[in-house]
Write an enzyme that holds these catalytic residues in place. Structure first.
Site, short mmCIF file in Angstrom:
data_model
loop_
_atom_site.label_atom_id
_atom_site.label_comp_id
_atom_site.label_asym_id
_atom_site.label_seq_id
_atom_site.Cartn_x
_atom_site.Cartn_y
_atom_site.Cartn_z
N SER A 280 17.12 13.70 27.72
CA SER A 280 18.20 14.34 26.97
C SER A 280 17.78 14.61 25.53
CB SER A 280 19.43 13.41 26.96
OG SER A 280 20.43 13.94 26.10
N SER A 281 18.43 15.58 24.92
CA SER A 281 18.22 15.82 23.49
C SER A 281 19.37 15.30 22.64
CB SER A 281 18.08 17.32 23.23
OG SER A 281 16.97 17.83 23.92
N THR B 157 28.25 15.03 27.68
CA THR B 157 27.92 16.38 28.15
C THR B 157 28.13 16.54 29.64
OG1 THR B 157 26.12 18.02 28.21
CG2 THR B 157 25.48 15.74 28.54
N THR C 93 28.16 20.51 25.53
CA THR C 93 28.11 19.11 25.15
C THR C 93 29.07 19.03 24.00
OG1 THR C 93 25.77 19.07 25.71
CG2 THR C 93 26.52 17.36 24.21
N ASP D 189 18.29 19.09 33.58
CA ASP D 189 17.50 18.59 32.45
C ASP D 189 16.17 17.96 32.89
OD1 ASP D 189 19.18 19.48 30.50
OD2 ASP D 189 20.07 17.55 30.03
N ARG E 19 24.06 8.00 30.62
CA ARG E 19 23.46 9.23 31.13
C ARG E 19 23.58 9.27 32.66
NH1 ARG E 19 21.93 14.26 29.51
NH2 ARG E 19 19.80 14.82 30.06
O1 DON Z 1 21.35 16.12 27.39
C1 DON Z 1 20.96 17.17 26.94
O2 DON Z 1 20.08 17.26 26.11
C2 DON Z 1 21.59 18.47 27.39
N1 DON Z 1 22.17 18.34 28.70
C3 DON Z 1 22.61 18.88 26.38
C4 DON Z 1 23.18 20.24 26.68
C5 DON Z 1 23.87 20.81 25.50
O3 DON Z 1 23.88 20.27 24.44
C6 DON Z 1 24.54 22.08 25.66
N2 DON Z 1 25.47 22.29 24.55
N3 DON Z 1 25.76 23.11 23.88
#
Ligand code: DON
Length: 576
Positions: A455-456, A402, A384, A426, A108
């Site tokens: 993050s998700s 991502t 992502t 984020d 990350r």
């Molecule tokens: O890490 C995360 O949760 C976000 N930055 C992910 C962003 C994301 O999945 C956008 N995609 N479609």
């Protein structure tokens, strides 16, 4: 809409397409085959883009393992799928080897060490959304190159150069633009044009984006990949690439500098293990919120015995939404960078914590999110991508990475050839400000120097009796957690075939806003039934992109399923 139509047409054409590609090494042509869905005993790569999948399958065909293939695919996607594939972002790689070893590689991004929680506030204390979204100030130290180097150091078997070279050649020789990339460039041309190097890379001199069938050469990217091919991660963190980015940041008055690059380290964490219906789920611990949230949701749902109550119908979807509501409330309150925030992981997953929450779920009535704490929402637009790989020996990789929004911060530092993330978005934008329709301001996820934003991303590997049976994951911001949980629930609880589970219209309840988001193809009668139970049900365009693989432990047969919501593709070495 346009991109969906293009995707459909391309998908139909690609269906009949099967191919032989030149292998990673010049002399030996390695045959691979591909389709949106395929079976193989020799290994499968399932990902968002065909050429990257083929490069990964070629690595497998040459005797590389799943981690070797993952490194090659990740570099290739940085060339072929610039809206999310990346060198300038970060992610999570879960590894489960056939010999039982597992690892959760956290690469990350980190905040610049001079950052603090006022990062995105203007002089009046208001959130500056431009700064969060575009350009220099939103960029965290990219972790991807360090993460891939670490994965290779720990588990790789093929020479590093062999895994970087195919991507470098694609960037140098150029790639024929496919419908998905053309649609993305057209949609973001105006934003990309804000930055000279981004404009030069992705748009013609007259400002029009590259169209389907044109050849996109990315010379600076090829040069960067050559540095990485020859020098590993060092040129990126302690060499010319860090220097080029630091110079661009200094020029714009942004905080990120060469010392931040030099200080960056990926972290190899213990996988988070959860159990459901006799299966062992290998998940990402914090700074992913996905592992804990998914584990909570399944633990909340298991005693409801959904399968015995019927299929994946309105009643099951209601209970799923109720479990989501509760898990996302905990996510907002407790989760962040584990190095900076004390996260009570065991407690959050304990029956002592979950039983009262389960007891508060009423099978016939929606509850209200406000019962579970102060209101919040957060945006989840962006880009992502997830890929899944299992090799012929049963080693598995689930990788989600991502640059946050589609095409990240839109910024390419001159001379580097790759888009930088806007991952610092984020972090919670404003301390203490938690709103019903806007922002989370809880302490657990505030920006600080060196911190990783929450993050998700939820890469997921499922094992039964010690053997890998499923690999999945998805993009989609917060909806990632719902998408992955739904697929796991569908396969393990309802024993739905993987292709149907991936195709099934998805839902998302993120606590706040207090509503269930559903995809267009969602059954209207089920949506109506959910409304009757008291839910607000809201149409979304598309949720997630979950390229997945299942494995039959008895035969070793693999079944790859690319998500048809995009131009997803599965590739395998030729042969059975
Ligand atoms: O890490 C995360 O949760 C976000 N930055 C992910 C962003 C994301 O999945 C956008 N995609 N479609």
């Amino acid at each position: 809409m346009r991109s969906i139509v293009c995707t459909r047409i391309a998908g139909a054409l690609l269906l009949v397409y099967s191919t032989i590609v030149a292998a990673a090494r010049a002399q030996s042509a390695v045959a691979v085959r591909g389709a949106p869905e395929l079976e193989s005993k020799r290994g499968v790569v399932a990902c968002v883009e065909r050429r990257a999948a083929e490069i990964g399958a070629a690595v497998l065909a040459e005797g590389g393992n799943a981690v070797d293939a993952a490194v090659a695919v990740a570099f290739a996607l940085a060339v072929t799928y610039p809206e999310a594939g990346n060198l300038g972002g970060g992610g999570f790689m879960l590894v489960a080897l056939a010999d039982g070893r597992t690892a959760a590689i956290d690469y990350r991004e980190t905040a610049p060490r001079r950052a603090d929680e006022r990062l995105f506030l203007d002089a009046n204390g208001a959130v500056d959304s431009q700064r969060r979204e575009f350009g220099h100030h939103a960029v965290g130290v990219p972790g991807t190159v360090a993460g891939l180097a670490e994965a290779h150091r720990l588990f790789g078997t093929r020479p590093w150069t062999e895994l970087v070279a195919p991507a470098r050649r694609l960037a140098a020789d150029g790639l024929v633009v496919q419908p998905a990339l053309a649609a993305g460039l057209a949609e973001y041309a105006v934003d990309l044009a804000r930055f000279a190097a981004s404009r030069a890379q992705f748009l013609h001199a007259d400002g029009t984006p590259y169209d389907v069938g044109e050849t996109l050469v990315q010379a600076d990217l090829a040069n960067t990949l050559r540095w990485i091919e020859e020098g590993g991660a060092a040129p990126f963190y302690d060499g010319p690439i860090a220097a080029l980015i630091a110079a661009e940041m200094a020029h714009a008055g942004a905080l990120l500098d060469a010392r931040d690059f030099a200080a960056y380290r990926p972290v190899v964490r213990d996988v988070l293990v959860a159990r459901f219906r006799g299966h062992e789920l290998l998940l990402m611990p914090p700074p992913s919120s996905g592992g804990i949230a998914l584990a909570q949701m399944l633990a909340l749902l298991e005693p409801f015995a959904l399968r015995e109550r019927g299929g994946f119908d309105a009643s099951a979807r209601h209970l799923f939404a109720e479990s989501s509501r509760r898990a996302f409330a905990d996510r907002a309150q407790w989760l962040g960078d584990p190095e900076a925030t004390a996260i009570p992981v065991e407690q959050l997953l304990s029956e002592a914590h979950l039983a009262p929450r389960r007891a508060s779920i009423e099978p016939e009535r929606a509850s209200a999110s406000a019962e579970f704490g102060p209101p919040v929402t957060e945006t989840d637009a962006g880009a992502t991508t997830h890929f899944s790989i299992i090799d012929g020996a049963g080693n598995a990789v689930a990788n989600t990475y991502t640059i946050e929004e589609r095409f990240g911060s839109k910024l390419i530092a001159p001379g580097t050839g790759f888009l930088l993330n806007n991952e610092l978005q984020d972090f919670n934008p404003k301390p203490g400000r938690t709103t019903r329709d806007g922002q989370i301001g809880t302490a657990a996820n505030l920006a600080r120097g060196g911190r990783r934003p929450l993050s998700s991303m939820t890469p997921c590997i499922v094992r039964r009796d010690g053997e890998v049976v499923l690999v999945t994951g998805s993009p989609g911001g917060r909806t990632i957690i719902s998408t992955v949980t739904q697929i796991v629930l569908d396969v393990l609880e309802f024993e739905t075939p993987l292709a149907a589970a991936v195709a099934r219209p998805r839902q998302h309840h993120g606590w706040f806003p207090d509503q269930i988001g559903i995809e267009q193809a969602f059954d209207p009668a089920t949506a109506e039934a959910l409304r009757r139970l008291g839910h607000v049900v809201q149409l979304r365009t598309r949720q997630g992109d979950a390229h997945s693989i299942e494995r039959d432990p008895a035969s070793g047969r693999l079944h790859g399923v690319a998500d048809r919501r995009t131009e997803g593709w599965c590739a395998a070495p030729t042969g059975e």
